[in-house]
Structures are given as C-alpha cells and as structure tokens.
Design a protein around this motif. Structure first.
Motif, PDB file in Angstrom:
ATOM      1  N   UNK A 159       5.845   7.566  24.561  1.00  0.00           N
ATOM      2  CA  UNK A 159       5.049   7.703  23.494  1.00  0.00           C
ATOM      3  C   UNK A 159       4.094   8.982  23.638  1.00  0.00           C
ATOM      4  N   UNK A 160       4.332  10.059  22.972  1.00  0.00           N
ATOM      5  CA  UNK A 160       3.121  11.063  22.966  1.00  0.00           C
ATOM      6  C   UNK A 160       2.106  10.800  21.855  1.00  0.00           C
ATOM      7  N   UNK A 161       2.315  10.340  20.766  1.00  0.00           N
ATOM      8  CA  UNK A 161       1.398  10.046  19.787  1.00  0.00           C
ATOM      9  C   UNK A 161       1.930   8.853  18.929  1.00  0.00           C
ATOM     10  N   UNK A 162       1.048   8.219  18.363  1.00  0.00           N
ATOM     11  CA  UNK A 162       1.241   6.950  17.609  1.00  0.00           C
ATOM     12  C   UNK A 162       0.007   6.934  16.450  1.00  0.00           C
ATOM     13  N   UNK A 163       0.334   6.571  15.275  1.00  0.00           N
ATOM     14  CA  UNK A 163      -0.582   6.618  14.330  1.00  0.00           C
ATOM     15  C   UNK A 163      -1.382   5.320  14.337  1.00  0.00           C
ATOM     16  N   UNK A 164      -2.674   5.479  14.306  1.00  0.00           N
ATOM     17  CA  UNK A 164      -3.844   4.402  14.459  1.00  0.00           C
ATOM     18  C   UNK A 164      -3.754   3.695  13.148  1.00  0.00           C
ATOM     19  N   UNK A 165      -3.964   4.476  11.814  1.00  0.00           N
ATOM     20  CA  UNK A 165      -4.045   3.916  10.552  1.00  0.00           C
ATOM     21  C   UNK A 165      -2.581   3.809  10.190  1.00  0.00           C
ATOM     22  N   UNK A 166      -2.178   3.240   9.145  1.00  0.00           N
ATOM     23  CA  UNK A 166      -0.778   2.926   8.703  1.00  0.00           C
ATOM     24  C   UNK A 166      -0.430   4.168   7.834  1.00  0.00           C
ATOM     25  N   UNK A 167       0.729   4.495   7.639  1.00  0.00           N
ATOM     26  CA  UNK A 167       1.169   5.544   6.493  1.00  0.00           C
ATOM     27  C   UNK A 167       1.281   4.992   5.315  1.00  0.00           C
ATOM     28  N   UNK A 168       1.820   3.847   5.043  1.00  0.00           N
ATOM     29  CA  UNK A 168       1.905   2.916   3.860  1.00  0.00           C
ATOM     30  C   UNK A 168       1.785   1.549   4.060  1.00  0.00           C
ATOM     31  N   UNK A 169       1.170   1.073   2.897  1.00  0.00           N
ATOM     32  CA  UNK A 169       0.720  -0.444   3.129  1.00  0.00           C
ATOM     33  C   UNK A 169       1.264  -0.985   1.838  1.00  0.00           C
ATOM     34  N   UNK A 170       1.597  -2.215   1.729  1.00  0.00           N
ATOM     35  CA  UNK A 170       1.877  -2.859   0.430  1.00  0.00           C
ATOM     36  C   UNK A 170       0.785  -2.737  -0.474  1.00  0.00           C
ATOM     37  N   UNK A 211       3.948   0.390   7.279  1.00  0.00           N
ATOM     38  CA  UNK A 211       4.740   1.753   7.767  1.00  0.00           C
ATOM     39  C   UNK A 211       3.843   2.531   8.622  1.00  0.00           C
ATOM     40  N   UNK A 212       4.254   2.943   9.783  1.00  0.00           N
ATOM     41  CA  UNK A 212       3.404   3.985  10.442  1.00  0.00           C
ATOM     42  C   UNK A 212       4.407   5.172  11.411  1.00  0.00           C
ATOM     43  N   UNK A 213       3.925   5.845  11.962  1.00  0.00           N
ATOM     44  CA  UNK A 213       4.596   6.888  12.838  1.00  0.00           C
ATOM     45  C   UNK A 213       4.415   7.146  14.060  1.00  0.00           C
ATOM     46  N   UNK A 270       4.116  -8.622   0.097  1.00  0.00           N
ATOM     47  CA  UNK A 270       3.234  -7.877   1.080  1.00  0.00           C
ATOM     48  C   UNK A 270       4.324  -7.224   2.234  1.00  0.00           C
ATOM     49  N   UNK A 271       5.509  -6.633   1.676  1.00  0.00           N
ATOM     50  CA  UNK A 271       6.251  -6.048   2.705  1.00  0.00           C
ATOM     51  C   UNK A 271       6.583  -4.528   2.134  1.00  0.00           C
ATOM     52  N   UNK A 272       6.353  -3.647   3.135  1.00  0.00           N
ATOM     53  CA  UNK A 272       7.132  -2.343   2.819  1.00  0.00           C
ATOM     54  C   UNK A 272       7.986  -2.050   4.464  1.00  0.00           C
ATOM     55  N   UNK A 273       9.144  -2.048   4.159  1.00  0.00           N
ATOM     56  CA  UNK A 273      10.230  -1.866   5.387  1.00  0.00           C
ATOM     57  C   UNK A 273      11.273  -0.755   5.425  1.00  0.00           C
ATOM     58  N   UNK A 274      10.566   0.282   6.119  1.00  0.00           N
ATOM     59  CA  UNK A 274      11.457   1.558   5.910  1.00  0.00           C
ATOM     60  C   UNK A 274      12.866   1.302   7.073  1.00  0.00           C
TER      61      UNK A 274
END
Ligand code: BMA
Length: 326
Positions: free
Chosen positions: A257-268, A244-246, A280-284
C-alpha cells in the motif's frame, strides 16, 4: 472504454469535498423490478454501444440473487425480472455451480472476457466466479476460496502473468473483523500466493475503518499505481456504519500500500443512505471512468436498499489519498 459518455454531473459550486453525489439519487429504486425488495451493491461496465450491469436484487422472500441489466446512459436501467441462470463451466462436476445465494457482484473485463465475482453461498459465504463473452450466456466456475470470504474483486489485467484478486476472509455471520488480502491464480481456479494488503486501523487514528474493510470496485490502473476504492466500517452504539475510502497500491506488487486515506471519501449522510433495510451504509461496487478526461462515476449501494451514483475525477481522488494518507 468505447465512445459512450459516462454519467456525469458537474461539482456543485458550494462543495468542498472530493466526491459529490448525483442530485437525482437514488438512480435505482428498491422496487425497480417485479418482486424486488431492494436493488443495491451492484456492478456496471461498458459493453458494445451501451452500459450493462449485474445487479444485486433481493426479492420479497429476502432471497439474494444477481440480475442482468442494460442502459444507454448509465443512469436509467432496464433490469431483468429474473435472476441470471448460470451454466456450469464444468458440467461433469456436480459441485460446480452450487449456489444457495448470490450477492454483492463485481464485474471485470480481463482481456476479451467479462468476469463476475460475487459472494456465493456454498456452505457459507465465499467468492463465486463466473464469466460471459456476450452477456447472454453466463458460466459459473469454481469458487475462488474456501468459505468464509466476501468482497472478491479481480484486477482488470493479469499481474506478473497471473489473474489477481483481492478478498476479505470473514465468518459466517455479520463479521466483526476483516482485512483485505491479495491472491493470484494461473487459471482462475487455483488460487495462492496470499498476501496481506491492509488491515483495520487503530480506533484513535481513523475510526471509520477500524472494524473491517473490504475492496469495492475493480481497481483502476493509474500512473501512481492501482487506485482502490474500498469500504470501511465503524462500530457505533447503533451498529455498523459503512463508509467509502481510497488507497493506492503498488503496480507490480499490489499487496504493497503506497497511500491510504485517513479521512473517508463519503459517509452515509443523506436520507437514502441512512434509512433503509440496513441504515447508515454506503457500499461502492463499481466505477465507470473516462480515460481522456479522468472523470469517474462511482456506483454504490445505499442503506442496503437502493443504488446511487457519485462523481469525481481520478486525479482528485489520487490527490486526496496522497495528501491525507495514514
Ligand atoms: C455486508 C454485506 C453487504 C452489506 C453490508 C451492510 O456484510 O452483506 O451486502 O451492504 O454488510 O449491511
């Protein structure tokens, strides 16, 4: 939002991450209704004095369908055993309403109507569109796009006078590619002005989103622009890994796109995210947020099996995205 309190749990003291999981995850087990194999990738919203949701329930034939549910607290859900029966929004056209399967719903209030988008089986996956005014009678209208497409997510208000949707053109299988596009429509039937929003990343820069990406919950309007939580996929030696990212999209021209996260917010990482029908799925697919406090509850499917919750604040996710932008 009404006066309902969204689900919430304070951030654990030892947590340095931007978002944190609910300590009692999963909130919906795979067998929460009669005959379900799994309940995941589902959408919720507040309606009158409660929360309501559209849940992806795969049954024990492994057929995929969407079911209505309701909850007083956003955590304990009563989900109907039977799938939603949509009426055709145009019964004089027998093609409207054809659906060999339904999955991954999103739920969006625009003006006074509640719209549901989902991945609809019509000669392959495409974006199905339905609506309801009372969560009792549901109508299905035209598919938004030609097959093959997934992850159709409406904006919660018209942009420059038009309905607006993000989607992810795909193939008929377990697509190995995928960028997010923007489209708009005057009537929710005819879609055009397709714009590329963002694509996959270079494997050396931000590998978690290097295979494919797709819009998650309905974007949230903030002072900084539209906050979009999305999923990004990495191909590992054992298959796909969903994170999951933002991103923050421009208010008037959301394909910028103004900003986009390079690291993820959440991983499995938790057992329930790593072990299940698809490991291995997180799916918002949905959020609830409190306008006053900025608290946000994120609903996500885990391992294509159960439904989970994570928390943060809108400001913290914005800061994370800006401070760690690609
Ligand atoms: C996608 C969809 C999602 C699923 C994901 C991981 O293609 O089928 O429903 O969560 O794959 O299996």
């Amino acid at each position: 939002m009404s006066n309902l309190n969204i689900p919430w749990e304070d951030k654990p003291l030892n947590c340095d991450d931007t978002i944190w999981r609910y300590s009692k995850n999963p909130i919906i087990e795979r067998n929460a209704i009669k005959n379900s194999n799994s309940i995941f990738n589902s959408a919720v919203i507040s309606y009158e004095n409660e929360f309501v949701g559209i849940f992806r329930c795969d049954n024990k034939c492994r057929e995929m369908n969407i079911h209505f549910g309701s909850s007083k607290d956003g955590i304990n859900w009563k989900i109907k055993d039977k799938p939603i029966e949509f009426k055709s929004a145009n019964s004089s056209d027998e093609e409207v309403g054809i659906s060999s399967y339904k999955y991954d719903p999103r739920l969006c209030k625009i003006e006074n109507r509640y719209y549901i988008t989902w991945c609809n089986g019509y000669h392959g996956p495409t974006i199905g569109v339905g609506y309801t005014d009372d969560f009792k009678t549901f109508y299905q209208t035209e598919n938004a796009f030609l097959p093959f497409n997934r992850n159709g997510v409406l904006f919660p208000k018209k942009i420059n006078g038009k309905f607006a949707m993000l989607s992810r053109p795909s193939d008929n299988g377990h697509t190995q590619f995928g960028d997010i596009f923007y489209s708009e429509s005057p009537d929710l039937i005819h879609w055009g002005k397709h714009r590329h929003v963002m694509g996959t990343t270079n494997i050396n820069t931000s590998p978690w989103q290097s295979t494919k990406i797709g819009a998650g919950p309905v974007p949230i309007e903030t002072k900084e622009g539209w906050l979009l939580i999305y999923h990004g996929v990495l191909t590992s030696c054992n298959g796909y890994v969903y994170h999951m990212g933002a991103a923050i999209l421009d208010k008037e021209t959301p394909w910028k796109v103004l900003y986009r996260s390079r690291p993820y917010l959440l991983s499995p990482q938790k057992q329930y995210e790593c072990v299940g029908d698809v490991p291995n799925v997180v799916f918002p697919c949905a959020t609830l947020h409190d306008k006053k406090t900025g608290k946000i509850a994120i609903y996500y499917g885990a391992a294509d099996t159960v439904t989970c919750l994570a928390f943060s604040t809108i400001q913290d996710i914005i800061d994370f995205t800006k401070n760690n932008s690609l």
